[in-house]
Design a protein around this motif. Structure first.
Motif, PDB file in Angstrom:
ATOM      1  N   LEU A  22       0.839  -1.203   0.000  1.00 15.13           N
ATOM      2  CA  LEU A  22       0.000   0.000   0.000  1.00 15.13           C
ATOM      3  C   LEU A  22       0.875   1.255   0.000  1.00 15.13           C
ATOM      4  N   ALA A  23       1.932   1.216   0.827  1.00 16.00           N
ATOM      5  CA  ALA A  23       2.858   2.361   0.858  1.00 16.00           C
ATOM      6  C   ALA A  23       3.510   2.537  -0.506  1.00 16.00           C
ATOM      7  N   ALA A  24       3.949   1.422  -1.086  1.00 16.63           N
ATOM      8  CA  ALA A  24       4.635   1.497  -2.375  1.00 16.63           C
ATOM      9  C   ALA A  24       3.680   1.973  -3.473  1.00 16.63           C
ATOM     10  N   LEU A  25       2.429   1.532  -3.391  1.00 15.64           N
ATOM     11  CA  LEU A  25       1.440   1.975  -4.377  1.00 15.64           C
ATOM     12  C   LEU A  25       1.272   3.489  -4.286  1.00 15.64           C
ATOM     13  N   ALA A  26       1.190   3.986  -3.049  1.00 18.03           N
ATOM     14  CA  ALA A  26       1.107   5.435  -2.871  1.00 18.03           C
ATOM     15  C   ALA A  26       2.356   6.091  -3.452  1.00 18.03           C
ATOM     16  N   GLY A  27       3.505   5.459  -3.223  1.00 19.47           N
ATOM     17  CA  GLY A  27       4.759   5.991  -3.759  1.00 19.47           C
ATOM     18  C   GLY A  27       4.728   6.090  -5.276  1.00 19.47           C
ATOM     19  N   THR A  28       4.224   5.039  -5.936  1.00 18.09           N
ATOM     20  CA  THR A  28       4.178   5.081  -7.401  1.00 18.09           C
ATOM     21  C   THR A  28       3.180   6.129  -7.888  1.00 18.09           C
ATOM     22  N   ALA A  29       2.096   6.290  -7.149  1.00 18.77           N
ATOM     23  CA  ALA A  29       1.073   7.246  -7.590  1.00 18.77           C
ATOM     24  C   ALA A  29       1.546   8.690  -7.391  1.00 18.77           C
ATOM     25  N   LEU A  30       2.270   8.915  -6.309  1.00 15.01           N
ATOM     26  CA  LEU A  30       2.653  10.286  -5.980  1.00 15.01           C
ATOM     27  C   LEU A  30       4.004  10.693  -6.574  1.00 15.01           C
ATOM     28  N   ALA A  31       4.805   9.703  -6.956  1.00 18.38           N
ATOM     29  CA  ALA A  31       6.138  10.020  -7.465  1.00 18.38           C
ATOM     30  C   ALA A  31       6.107  11.056  -8.596  1.00 18.38           C
ATOM     31  N   PRO A  32       5.164  10.954  -9.548  1.00 16.00           N
ATOM     32  CA  PRO A  32       5.168  11.949 -10.629  1.00 16.00           C
ATOM     33  C   PRO A  32       4.912  13.373 -10.135  1.00 16.00           C
ATOM     34  N   ILE A  33       4.280  13.515  -8.978  1.00 18.90           N
ATOM     35  CA  ILE A  33       4.035  14.858  -8.453  1.00 18.90           C
ATOM     36  C   ILE A  33       5.153  15.258  -7.490  1.00 18.90           C
ATOM     37  N   PHE A  34       5.601  14.324  -6.680  1.00 15.67           N
ATOM     38  CA  PHE A  34       6.511  14.645  -5.587  1.00 15.67           C
ATOM     39  C   PHE A  34       7.996  14.455  -5.923  1.00 15.67           C
ATOM     40  N   SER A  35       8.321  13.947  -7.099  1.00 17.82           N
ATOM     41  CA  SER A  35       9.696  13.602  -7.455  1.00 17.82           C
ATOM     42  C   SER A  35      10.229  12.489  -6.561  1.00 17.82           C
ATOM     43  N   VAL A  36      11.156  11.722  -7.113  1.00 23.30           N
ATOM     44  CA  VAL A  36      11.699  10.582  -6.378  1.00 23.30           C
ATOM     45  C   VAL A  36      13.069  10.947  -5.822  1.00 23.30           C
ATOM     46  N   ASN A  37      13.262  10.727  -4.551  1.00 23.43           N
ATOM     47  CA  ASN A  37      14.591  10.873  -3.950  1.00 23.43           C
ATOM     48  C   ASN A  37      14.586  10.176  -2.597  1.00 23.43           C
ATOM     49  N   PRO A  38      15.785   9.901  -2.049  1.00 23.77           N
ATOM     50  CA  PRO A  38      15.842   9.063  -0.842  1.00 23.77           C
ATOM     51  C   PRO A  38      15.060   9.609   0.347  1.00 23.77           C
ATOM     52  N   TRP A  39      14.769  10.892   0.362  1.00 27.34           N
ATOM     53  CA  TRP A  39      14.122  11.455   1.546  1.00 27.34           C
ATOM     54  C   TRP A  39      12.637  11.716   1.342  1.00 27.34           C
ATOM     55  N   MET A  40      12.115  11.280   0.202  1.00 31.48           N
ATOM     56  CA  MET A  40      10.724  11.611  -0.117  1.00 31.48           C
ATOM     57  C   MET A  40       9.732  11.030   0.880  1.00 31.48           C
ATOM     58  N   GLY A  41      10.158  10.012   1.655  1.00 30.38           N
ATOM     59  CA  GLY A  41       9.209   9.346   2.539  1.00 30.38           C
ATOM     60  C   GLY A  41       8.927  10.075   3.835  1.00 30.38           C
ATOM     61  N   SER A  42       9.818  10.955   4.257  1.00 31.87           N
ATOM     62  CA  SER A  42       9.653  11.492   5.614  1.00 31.87           C
ATOM     63  C   SER A  42       8.441  12.417   5.726  1.00 31.87           C
ATOM     64  N   GLY A  43       8.204  13.241   4.724  1.00 28.98           N
ATOM     65  CA  GLY A  43       7.037  14.130   4.769  1.00 28.98           C
ATOM     66  C   GLY A  43       5.721  13.367   4.848  1.00 28.98           C
ATOM     67  N   PRO A  44       5.467  12.477   3.869  1.00 26.20           N
ATOM     68  CA  PRO A  44       4.220  11.715   3.901  1.00 26.20           C
ATOM     69  C   PRO A  44       4.075  10.873   5.171  1.00 26.20           C
ATOM     70  N   LEU A  45       5.192  10.393   5.725  1.00 27.54           N
ATOM     71  CA  LEU A  45       5.093   9.575   6.941  1.00 27.54           C
ATOM     72  C   LEU A  45       4.524  10.400   8.092  1.00 27.54           C
ATOM     73  N   ILE A  46       5.035  11.623   8.225  1.00 26.89           N
ATOM     74  CA  ILE A  46       4.552  12.479   9.311  1.00 26.89           C
ATOM     75  C   ILE A  46       3.066  12.769   9.105  1.00 26.89           C
ATOM     76  N   LYS A  47       2.689  13.097   7.854  1.00 29.59           N
ATOM     77  CA  LYS A  47       1.277  13.334   7.546  1.00 29.59           C
ATOM     78  C   LYS A  47       0.451  12.098   7.892  1.00 29.59           C
ATOM     79  N   ALA A  48       0.974  10.926   7.514  1.00 29.99           N
ATOM     80  CA  ALA A  48       0.240   9.686   7.751  1.00 29.99           C
ATOM     81  C   ALA A  48       0.047   9.458   9.243  1.00 29.99           C
ATOM     82  N   PHE A  49       1.044   9.792  10.034  1.00 33.00           N
ATOM     83  CA  PHE A  49       0.901   9.641  11.482  1.00 33.00           C
ATOM     84  C   PHE A  49      -0.207  10.553  12.003  1.00 33.00           C
ATOM     85  N   ILE A  50      -0.217  11.790  11.505  1.00 28.83           N
ATOM     86  CA  ILE A  50      -1.277  12.708  11.932  1.00 28.83           C
ATOM     87  C   ILE A  50      -2.638  12.137  11.547  1.00 28.83           C
ATOM     88  N   VAL A  51      -2.715  11.643  10.318  1.00 26.87           N
ATOM     89  CA  VAL A  51      -3.989  11.101   9.833  1.00 26.87           C
ATOM     90  C   VAL A  51      -4.450   9.923  10.683  1.00 26.87           C
TER      91      VAL A  51
END
Lengths: 422, 292, 234
Positions: B203-232
């Protein structure tokens, strides 16, 4: 369970904080040091880690070149000494930056501290250590005016602190001058003289927008939106929808993160914006055009600092850099290299590790490097900008290429109207 | 000052944003709900999804719609192996929940640095799944955003059905509700955990593939969405699937509306205020404490 | 059918069960009675694999149970209905029953099995869309028994089915147990309610402080003076 969870999260946060202390440390320096130790604080992890990594590449390259040429002759010890960089990771956080700075100074006993290499916010915190520790401290890329305002108000206190970049008002001035020029030449005509800003949540972003608006306001412009987004932000639909409804004449965007810039350009086109658009900083990344493709076309932006096709020094640097790292240079690479060259020059001129002598040498700095000619404005401890020093021109992206359109003295072509303006 | 069409458009923006959050958060809440454990490597699994798509498209020249299922399968297997090798040995020990958290934190740091070391720190661009834009009711949207919104809805509905109707879904819920009783039914909780970790990672990876075209891919791309996900998930109630979805949409819409009415700088403040307000009324989140 | 020989069980380092020898014969109802804390539940957990066994052997249908993991014992035909029912509270009655048929063999037949138990416990049919957490104590017990039978076991272990139930509910649960036994399922009934359980069983064991202290035919136990005094309050 709830309480337990809280403790766990706290533990995690502490763990992340403590990991700063776990960076490799050096044994305490002996009487006659083996090497000249330079501490560099940069965001090596976290949202701006890409910038820290790029600065590191530039700085490392200079040290490799300087050391293989034999090092710096230091009169005090009557020998040539090599330079060694000890990095500290600020994680883009001021508090961590200060901790790391203290560690570099007291534990690693560095002879020169770069604090910080990228963030104005971290620099503002680290510069407060200057009076406590009498070693030369310099920032590299931070441009916030507040840094040099502080120095100017208390030069004695900050005698050993130097801001290795020009004033943040420089970009704002370019924006103002560019639009005045376009209007005078009849290339662009604002309807209501309204402006909207979409900027990154950094001192850099704010001070650029503020200095631009301050100048625009004087000639009758009004601000209709001021949207501040976190560093590395990517989804601008909410901001663009809002701005579109306000119909500003000009949108100014400023990000230090390449991905923010790419997303903003794409989404600017997707949402059918009709305002003139000028960007600060992010088009400096050569990858921007590759990533944003046609969405980058017709964008006007500042500052075009890198132009290896035209500037010989940069072409040579590009060649050496490519050989070492296998890729093209970007602005951070240049800044890291230039900054480290400044450190090298200061030690070379002083021929001493004595902080007083090194600081004197910084004050007299005058060298040419990748981004231009480095010379300090002595009452603000900041670099001079302008055509003779570090020029800050406006460029336009046309058919996937950056071409200077302002100032006329440097311009290669005339501004082409942005086709989406209505 | 604000006309209805703008408000409507902004709500649509919020829905797209919210569906992204819901997708990332659902995997996180699934792990908590089943294994009673927080996964701090979730952001890195998301990042691996982004890199997977990037490599699939740029190096293996696959069409994006072909690359995505392959990436999901690879990540599923990888995550299941990680669970088996690193997290499973922690299970059943005293204080294993803390131990497991530290393990996931370690996995996250390792994966991030691995990506940085071997794939570099540059921002990599991934093409939109469907290029171009469309206009309806005066709103202009990129097709890719419609893809994200519909993907999130389809995946979350499909997942819901999986949980309700299949043998595996029932086993997963039974394990989440009572391990001992589930064992007596013949369910191997270790296998359920392995699969859960794999599904959550997918599920995380699917979100990654869906959002990559908007968010760009790089080693640190996960930290922002993770914090948001925790809030959610905290807003929606830790472990609650419905809470993750509703929480995602609430955060997404309140973000886009606070941009409209107050300005971007207020966005995070409003989110946290909302979170605190919900927690004051319902300390365990909107759907917290409810079994699913 | 179930043979326990010289079983020793420990909770960590604490010795909990000593030299347990117990046999359940095919087709019978066998009772294990004893006071709270006497070791009944510990013994059942050990048999089901929820607690490790240090010494001794447990044979079920001539296969060595210790060679199987807890979750694998269900497919051998040994099913347990645990103390406190352990209904899945967030799953509906129907889902609770369905998950009882988790084993591959039983899963295919779950619809017909479910119908059979709805006939046996009509109350469950009425409540089949209701979450398990909303049922009354008696309904939960019936659901727990039905769920345990969904795997089509050869033998059913019932842990304290009468606990917390009203007397007339206890009676109907015991009737159901007898009916199930009549359908060919061997039953090991573990109870505190000595009177009721010995009345429906053929044989019984008495466990006290982790040791089996007595075993005999049920009617003999019922008339035993020690039992009368200690458990029946006569």
């Amino acid at each position: 369970m709830k309480q337990r969870l809280g403790i766990m999260i706290l533990a995690v946060v502490l763990f992340m904080g403590v990991s700063v202390f776990c960076l490799p440390t050096q044994p305490a320096a002996a009487e006659a040091p083996e090497v000249i130790k330079v501490g560099i604080i940069a965001p090596l992890s976290g949202p701006a880690a890409w910038a820290g990594a790029a600065i590191k590449e530039g700085a490392d390259l200079l040290v490799e070149e300087a050391n293989s040429a034999g090092g710096i002759y230091i009169k005090d010890y009557k020998k040539k000494m090599k330079m060694e960089i000890i990095y500290g990771d600020s994680q883009s956080k001021p508090a961590i930056g200060v901790t790391v700075a203290e560690k570099l100074i007291t534990k690693d006993k560095v002879h020169f501290l770069v604090g910080e290499a990228f963030h104005s916010s971290v620099t503002m915190a680290v510069m407060e250590l200057a009076p406590k520790y009498n070693i030369p401290i310099q920032s590299w890329m931070p441009t916030s005016n507040e840094i040099s305002d502080k120095i100017k108000s208390n030069p004695k206190k900050y005698w050993n602190f130097w801001k290795g970049d020009f004033a943040s008002s420089a970009y704002g001035k370019t924006i103002h001058d560019t639009y005045i020029y376009l209007e005078q030449k009849g290339l662009y005509k604002p309807k209501n003289k309204t402006i909207a800003f979409v900027i990154e949540e950094t001192d850099f972003g704010r001070s650029n927008a503020d200095s631009a608006f301050e100048l625009m306001q004087k000639v009758g412009w009004k601000k209709v939106a001021y949207e501040v987004v976190p560093i590395g932000h990517n989804d601008f639909y909410p901001q663009l929808t809002k701005i579109k409804s306000l119909h500003p004449d000009v949108v100014v965007s400023c990000f230090t993160a390449l991905n923010s810039g790419t997303s903003f350009l794409k989404q600017y086109q997707e949402t059918g914006m009709t305002s003139s658009h000028m960007a600060i900083y992010y088009p400096l990344y050569p990858e921007l055009i590759k990533n944003a493709k046609t969405a980058a076309d017709y964008l006007i932006w500042t500052p075009l600092l890198l132009n290896p096709a035209k500037i010989e020094y940069q072409a040579k640097f590009q060649e050496r850099f490519k050989k070492r790292y296998g890729k093209d240079i970007n602005n951070q690479n240049g800044a890291g290299y230039d900054g480290m060259l400044g450190v090298f020059v200061a030690f070379q001129q002083a021929s001493s590790l004595d902080p007083k002598k090194v600081v004197d040498a910084i004050a007299k700095t005058d060298y040419r490097a990748v981004l231009g000619r480095y010379q300090y404005n002595l009452d603000r401890h900041e670099l001079k900008d302008g055509l003779d020093y570090i020029p800050i021109p406006t460029a336009q992206i046309l058919n996937g290429k950056n071409i200077i359109v302002w100032p006329t003295k440097m311009a290669d072509t005339e501004y082409q109207p942005q086709p989406w303006i209505r | 000052m604000t006309s209805f069409p703008i408000l409507f458009e902004q709500i649509v923006n919020g829905l797209v944003l919210g569906s992204m959050y819901a997708l990332v958060a659902s995997g996180l809440t699934l792990i908590w709900g089943t294994m009673k454990m927080l996964n701090f490597a979730h952001g890195e699994l998301y990042m691996l999804g982004g890199f997977g798509l990037f490599f699939g498209v740029s190096y293996f020249h696959l069409a994006p719609w072909m690359a995505v299922p392959i990436v999901l399968l690879v990540i599923f297997i990888l995550a299941a192996l990680l669970e088996k090798g690193l997290i499973s040995p922690m299970l059943g020990r005293p204080d294993w929940d803390v131990g497991a958290i530290v393990v996931t934190l370690g996995i996250g740091i390792f994966v991030q640095n691995f990506a940085f070391k071997f794939w570099g720190g540059d921002f990599q661009e991934v093409p939109y799944m469907i290029s171009g834009t469309t206009s309806f009711l005066n709103i202009t949207l990129a097709w890719h955003r419609i893809y994200i919104l519909s993907l999130a809805v389809i995946v979350l509905v499909a997942f819901w059905q999986l949980m309700k109707r299949t043998r595996f879904g029932l086993a997963l819920r039974a394990t989440a509700q009572d391990i001992e009783a589930a064992t007596l039914m013949g369910i191997s909780y270790r296998r359920v955990y392995m699969a859960t970790f794999g599904i959550s990672a997918s599920l995380a990876a699917l979100a990654g593939t869906a959002l990559a075209p908007i968010f760009s891919v790089n080693p640190w791309m996960g930290s922002g969405p993770l914090i948001k996900a925790f809030i959610v998930v905290i807003l929606g109630g830790l472990g609650s699937f419905a809470g993750a979805i509703l929480g995602g949409f609430i955060i997404g819409i309140s973000e886009s509306l606070s941009v409209l009415f107050l300005g971007s700088g207020w966005k995070d403040l409003i989110c946290f205020a909302l979170l605190i307000a919900v927690l004051m009324i319902r300390p365990s989140g909107l759907f917290g404490g409810k079994e699913w | 059918m179930l043979k326990i020989n010289n079983l020793q069980v420990y909770y960590g380092d604490a010795h909990a069960l000593w030299d347990i020898n117990l046999q359940v014969r095919r087709g019978e109802i066998c009772t294990l009675v004893g006071a709270n804390g006497g070791g009944k539940t510990t013994l059942l957990k050990a048999v089901c694999g929820l607690l490790p066994i240090r010494e001794g052997s447990v044979l079920f249908d001539d296969s060595d149970l210790l060679a199987f993991k807890a979750e694998e014992r269900v497919s051998l035909g040994l099913s347990m209905c645990p103390e406190g029912r352990k209904i899945f509270p967030g799953m509906t009655v129907e889902e609770n029953l369905a998950i009882g048929a988790y084993t591959k063999r039983a899963w295919k037949k779950r619809q017909s099995m479910m119908k059979q138990f709805y006939d046996l416990f009509p109350r469950l049919k009425e409540r089949r869309k209701q979450p398990g957490g909303t049922l009354s104590g008696g309904e939960r017990q019936m659901l727990a028994i039905a769920r345990a039978l969904m795997s089509e076991p050869k033998m059913l272990i019932l842990d304290e089915p009468s606990l917390g139930l009203a007397p007339n509910t206890v009676e109907s649960v015991m009737e159901a147990v007898q009916k199930i036994n009549g359908n060919g399922v061997t039953i090991l009934l573990v109870e505190q309610n000595v009177n009721v359980s010995l009345q429906i069983s053929q044989r019984g064991y008495v466990i006290e402080s982790g040791r089996i202290v007595m075993s005999d035919r049920s009617e003999m136990l019922l008339s035993n003076p020690h039992i009368k005094q200690a458990y029946l309050g006569l």
